[in-house]
Design a protein around this motif. Structure first.
Motif, PDB file in Angstrom:
ATOM      1  N   THR A  38     -67.272 -24.211 -10.907  1.00 53.97           N
ATOM      2  CA  THR A  38     -67.058 -22.840 -10.965  1.00 53.97           C
ATOM      3  C   THR A  38     -67.582 -22.317  -9.749  1.00 53.97           C
ATOM      4  N   MET A  39     -68.898 -22.661  -9.454  1.00 49.29           N
ATOM      5  CA  MET A  39     -69.536 -22.227  -8.220  1.00 49.29           C
ATOM      6  C   MET A  39     -68.743 -22.475  -6.775  1.00 49.29           C
ATOM      7  N   GLN A  40     -67.991 -23.731  -7.028  1.00 48.43           N
ATOM      8  CA  GLN A  40     -67.154 -24.356  -5.963  1.00 48.43           C
ATOM      9  C   GLN A  40     -66.018 -23.283  -5.712  1.00 48.43           C
ATOM     10  N   ALA A  41     -65.356 -22.815  -6.749  1.00 47.45           N
ATOM     11  CA  ALA A  41     -64.532 -21.777  -6.821  1.00 47.45           C
ATOM     12  C   ALA A  41     -64.940 -20.571  -6.352  1.00 47.45           C
ATOM     13  N   TYR A  42     -66.021 -20.060  -6.764  1.00 44.62           N
ATOM     14  CA  TYR A  42     -66.832 -18.805  -6.356  1.00 44.62           C
ATOM     15  C   TYR A  42     -66.863 -18.895  -4.767  1.00 44.62           C
ATOM     16  N   ALA A  43     -67.325 -19.909  -4.169  1.00 41.43           N
ATOM     17  CA  ALA A  43     -67.506 -20.333  -2.880  1.00 41.43           C
ATOM     18  C   ALA A  43     -66.080 -20.175  -2.072  1.00 41.43           C
ATOM     19  N   GLN A  44     -65.045 -20.551  -2.755  1.00 40.35           N
ATOM     20  CA  GLN A  44     -63.981 -20.223  -1.989  1.00 40.35           C
ATOM     21  C   GLN A  44     -63.454 -18.889  -1.820  1.00 40.35           C
ATOM     22  N   VAL A  45     -63.826 -18.088  -2.956  1.00 39.20           N
ATOM     23  CA  VAL A  45     -63.473 -16.498  -2.875  1.00 39.20           C
ATOM     24  C   VAL A  45     -64.285 -15.946  -1.591  1.00 39.20           C
ATOM     25  N   PHE A  46     -65.448 -16.308  -1.553  1.00 41.90           N
ATOM     26  CA  PHE A  46     -66.440 -15.727  -0.321  1.00 41.90           C
ATOM     27  C   PHE A  46     -65.873 -16.251   0.966  1.00 41.90           C
ATOM     28  N   ASN A  47     -65.523 -17.350   0.740  1.00 44.77           N
ATOM     29  CA  ASN A  47     -65.050 -18.069   2.288  1.00 44.77           C
ATOM     30  C   ASN A  47     -63.575 -17.431   2.593  1.00 44.77           C
ATOM     31  N   LYS A  48     -62.746 -17.344   1.701  1.00 44.23           N
ATOM     32  CA  LYS A  48     -61.479 -16.634   2.093  1.00 44.23           C
ATOM     33  C   LYS A  48     -61.823 -15.063   2.341  1.00 44.23           C
ATOM     34  N   LEU A  49     -62.681 -14.367   1.768  1.00 41.83           N
ATOM     35  CA  LEU A  49     -62.859 -13.319   2.247  1.00 41.83           C
ATOM     36  C   LEU A  49     -63.572 -12.980   3.605  1.00 41.83           C
ATOM     37  N   ILE A  50     -64.297 -13.801   4.014  1.00 42.21           N
ATOM     38  CA  ILE A  50     -65.102 -13.848   5.186  1.00 42.21           C
ATOM     39  C   ILE A  50     -64.147 -14.350   6.414  1.00 42.21           C
ATOM     40  N   ARG A  51     -63.228 -15.215   6.080  1.00 47.24           N
ATOM     41  CA  ARG A  51     -62.169 -15.775   7.190  1.00 47.24           C
ATOM     42  C   ARG A  51     -61.143 -14.543   7.277  1.00 47.24           C
ATOM     43  N   ARG A  52     -60.984 -13.873   6.216  1.00 51.01           N
ATOM     44  CA  ARG A  52     -59.980 -12.678   6.606  1.00 51.01           C
ATOM     45  C   ARG A  52     -60.710 -11.441   7.266  1.00 51.01           C
ATOM     46  N   TYR A  53     -61.768 -11.155   7.079  1.00 55.56           N
ATOM     47  CA  TYR A  53     -62.497 -10.057   7.612  1.00 55.56           C
ATOM     48  C   TYR A  53     -63.994 -10.603   8.201  1.00 55.56           C
ATOM     49  N   ALA A  71     -78.642 -20.713  -6.494  1.00 56.88           N
ATOM     50  CA  ALA A  71     -78.851 -21.791  -5.947  1.00 56.88           C
ATOM     51  C   ALA A  71     -77.651 -22.695  -5.435  1.00 56.88           C
ATOM     52  N   MET A  72     -76.949 -22.959  -6.421  1.00 57.47           N
ATOM     53  CA  MET A  72     -75.674 -24.113  -6.440  1.00 57.47           C
ATOM     54  C   MET A  72     -74.682 -23.232  -5.367  1.00 57.47           C
ATOM     55  N   LEU A  73     -74.508 -21.891  -5.525  1.00 53.57           N
ATOM     56  CA  LEU A  73     -73.548 -21.291  -4.682  1.00 53.57           C
ATOM     57  C   LEU A  73     -74.074 -21.590  -3.259  1.00 53.57           C
ATOM     58  N   THR A  74     -75.173 -21.093  -2.988  1.00 51.58           N
ATOM     59  CA  THR A  74     -75.867 -21.101  -1.815  1.00 51.58           C
ATOM     60  C   THR A  74     -75.842 -22.222  -1.023  1.00 51.58           C
ATOM     61  N   GLY A  75     -76.125 -23.710  -2.020  1.00 54.85           N
ATOM     62  CA  GLY A  75     -76.248 -24.953  -1.266  1.00 54.85           C
ATOM     63  C   GLY A  75     -74.673 -25.096  -0.967  1.00 54.85           C
ATOM     64  N   ILE A  76     -73.655 -24.881  -1.474  1.00 55.97           N
ATOM     65  CA  ILE A  76     -72.201 -25.045  -1.185  1.00 55.97           C
ATOM     66  C   ILE A  76     -71.797 -24.388   0.003  1.00 55.97           C
ATOM     67  N   LEU A  77     -72.186 -23.229   0.116  1.00 54.08           N
ATOM     68  CA  LEU A  77     -72.098 -22.363   1.350  1.00 54.08           C
ATOM     69  C   LEU A  77     -72.663 -22.842   2.489  1.00 54.08           C
ATOM     70  N   LEU A  78     -73.987 -23.274   2.291  1.00 55.17           N
ATOM     71  CA  LEU A  78     -74.521 -23.936   3.396  1.00 55.17           C
ATOM     72  C   LEU A  78     -73.897 -25.272   3.923  1.00 55.17           C
ATOM     73  N   ALA A  79     -73.593 -26.132   3.018  1.00 60.22           N
ATOM     74  CA  ALA A  79     -72.831 -27.298   3.053  1.00 60.22           C
ATOM     75  C   ALA A  79     -71.326 -26.971   4.046  1.00 60.22           C
ATOM     76  N   ASN A  80     -70.770 -26.214   3.646  1.00 52.65           N
ATOM     77  CA  ASN A  80     -69.544 -25.947   4.219  1.00 52.65           C
ATOM     78  C   ASN A  80     -69.479 -24.970   5.786  1.00 52.65           C
ATOM     79  N   GLY A  81     -70.817 -24.483   5.908  1.00 49.74           N
ATOM     80  CA  GLY A  81     -71.115 -23.913   7.277  1.00 49.74           C
ATOM     81  C   GLY A  81     -70.608 -22.577   7.241  1.00 49.74           C
ATOM     82  N   ASN A  82     -70.584 -21.816   6.099  1.00 52.90           N
ATOM     83  CA  ASN A  82     -70.392 -20.513   5.707  1.00 52.90           C
ATOM     84  C   ASN A  82     -71.496 -19.441   5.852  1.00 52.90           C
TER      85      ASN A  82
END
Length: 514
Positions: A163-178, A208-219
């Motif tokens: 679920t946290m990975q899915a939320y990370a994708q939401v933030f990733n798409k939003l920031i890539r768009r804007y 914590a899980m969301l932040t770790g995923i975002l850090l790993a993906n370079g967001n």
């Protein structure tokens, strides 16, 4: 009375104006015309009177009284500033999230479309607060009571990695768009980390899980971790517990090398100890805490970083001792003591010693003079290098360090062969190690140049070795000759006169050929 005279006196004395001119009659005469008429009347004094009358006329004019009706300036529409009002923005976002529900794909599409209608740039903090906590956060991490909320946010989602990975994708798409939201998002994460005490344990785990995923993906940058060093969070153990969840999800996404690279990039690699209070900042405590939590690779990384720090301090101290002119005996004793304390291997230590020696002087800028300077310095410190090359692997490590140094410092490119020969003569490097380096042990840096430099010397070593083997001696080297001395005369091996006749002949032959 001439009309000009009447006007003249009326100008000079406004109080007589009512007697000289008919009542209620308005006389408006240009001051230039008046001056002209008076000039004709007064003759030679015309210039004086003209100037006098002109000034008097101008000074006695009635000045307009100020009015209270100010002038209205029309403001352009683009310059008008709207009042900061996040409540309407929040209502729009909350309404959209309530409609999309738990469908994160729909959430991402809604956020993408809403960016064209809503002011994301101005209300970025409000937007991220809603997506994470469901509403605007007050200082400390509590939700504001006076505004609407949504139940569809990160903190109300399931506490699992998927679920946290899915939320990370939401933030990733939003920031890539804007793209302009990048900075605001990092600031939001920093703020959320400071508010950790205001969240429940489950909410902290999800963040914590969301932040770790975002850090790993370079967001986001690893610099956001500085918020975890807050004294209040550290004191109550919140930072360390949060870090465990964070690094687990980070390593699960990538690996420990990704963690190490990101931390080094922002200078955080040596600050992980700060996750603990001052009385617990030891490598042993850090290692035990994270190893017990299932993060042995992070423990090993921290231990390695501490070792690197200790090596830097050791190198600095060595250079200071050399600059003070300490005896080689004292320097060797100090280095051996440090090896015992820090458990540094001889292979690592010879690299530190080499770097310290080569950093102890200011090198000449001329290539023809720097070789001579290097030979003189290495002659002085060859006993120090010899003290930490008792193993073949240590010798090879030193030889590789020399190769890298000569390649990285262009003025030393032609000095490589002379340095190696000097250390061979000083019994620091053996012919076995030199031959191994030549055939297979070298690195790519300057390979062709250095192999060409060493070609004749290596051929000599091979031919000399074969010649000695033909007469039955073990090795054709000064080292083996000294070995023979020690073998035959253990108490008198410093002079060749004490050698037995067969060994003395071989020793003389060695010295002659060399």
């Amino acid at each position: 009375m001439d009309r000009s005279i009447v006007l003249f006196f009326s100008v000079l004395d406004p109080r007589r104006r009512s007697r000289l001119l008919p009542s209620g009659r308005v006389v408006c005469v240009c001051w230039v015309w008046t001056c002209h008429r008076l000039a004709l009347f007064f003759g030679s004094k015309s210039r004086f009177l003209s100037a006098f009358i002109s000034v008097s006329f101008m000074n006695n004019q009635k000045q307009q009284k100020p009015t209270l009706t100010g002038q209205r300036f029309k403001t352009r529409k683009r310059d008008e500033k709207e009042r900061f009002d996040p409540s309407q923005f929040q209502e729009s976002i909350v309404q959209g999230l309530n409609q999309t529900g738990t469908d994160l794909e729909a959430v991402a599409k809604f956020l993408d479309a809403s960016g064209a209608k809503l002011d994301y740039r101005r209300y970025a903090e409000t937007l991220f607060d809603i997506l994470v906590a469901g509403g605007m956060l007050a200082p400390g991490g509590t939700l504001s009571d006076d505004l609407t909320r949504t139940e569809y946010c990160l903190f109300t989602a399931s506490e699992d990695l998927e679920t946290m990975q899915a939320y990370a994708q939401v933030f990733n798409k939003l920031i890539r768009r804007y793209k302009y939201l990048e900075k605001g998002f990092e600031e939001e994460i920093k703020k959320l980390l400071l508010f950790l005490k205001g969240f429940t344990e489950s909410e902290r785990n999800k963040l914590a899980m969301l932040t770790g995923i975002l850090l790993a993906n370079g967001n986001i940058s690893a610099s956001i971790l500085s918020s975890l060093f807050n004294e209040n969070l550290v004191k109550e153990g919140v930072s360390a517990a949060f870090a465990v969840k964070l690094f687990k999800s980070w390593i699960n996404e990538k690996d420990i090398n990704s963690v190490a690279a990101s931390l080094r990039k922002v200078g955080m690699d040596n600050r992980l100890m700060e996750l603990f209070p001052a009385n617990k900042r030891s490598c042993e405590h850090f290692s035990k805490y994270f190893t017990d939590a299932g993060l042995k690779e992070l423990s090993d990384f921290a231990r390695n970083q501490q070792s690197i720090g200790a090596r830097k301090e050791l190198q600095k101290e060595l250079q200071e001792q050399m600059s003070r002119g300490e005896t080689l005996k004292d320097i060797i004793a100090y280095v051996r003591e440090e090896m015992k304390k820090t458990s540094i291997s001889e292979q690592t230590m010879i690299g530190i010693v080499w770097t310290s020696v080569m950093s102890s002087v200011e090198w000449n800028k001329k290539e023809e003079l720097v070789t001579e300077q290097a030979i003189k310095l290495l002659k002085q410190y060859s006993p120090l290098l010899k003290a930490f090359t008792s193993q073949g692997l240590s010798e090879l490590t030193l030889l590789l360090k020399i190769q890298e140094y000569c390649y990285d410092n262009i003025h030393f490119m032609k000095a490589f062969q002379k340095i190696v020969v000097l250390l061979y003569k000083a019994d620091v490097l053996s012919e076995e190690v030199i031959l191994k380096w030549y055939t297979e042990g070298h690195v790519a840096k300057g390979k062709s140049v250095f192999l060409e430099q060493m070609k004749k010397f290596v051929e000599w070593l091979k031919n000399a070795e074969e010649g000695v083997l033909n007469i039955g001696v073990l090795k054709f080297s000064k080292r083996k000759a000294i070995f023979c001395q020690k073998f035959y005369h253990p108490h008198h091996h410093h002079h060749k006169n004490h050698l037995t006749p067969p060994v003395a002949v071989i020793y003389n032959l060695i010295l002659t050929v060399r």
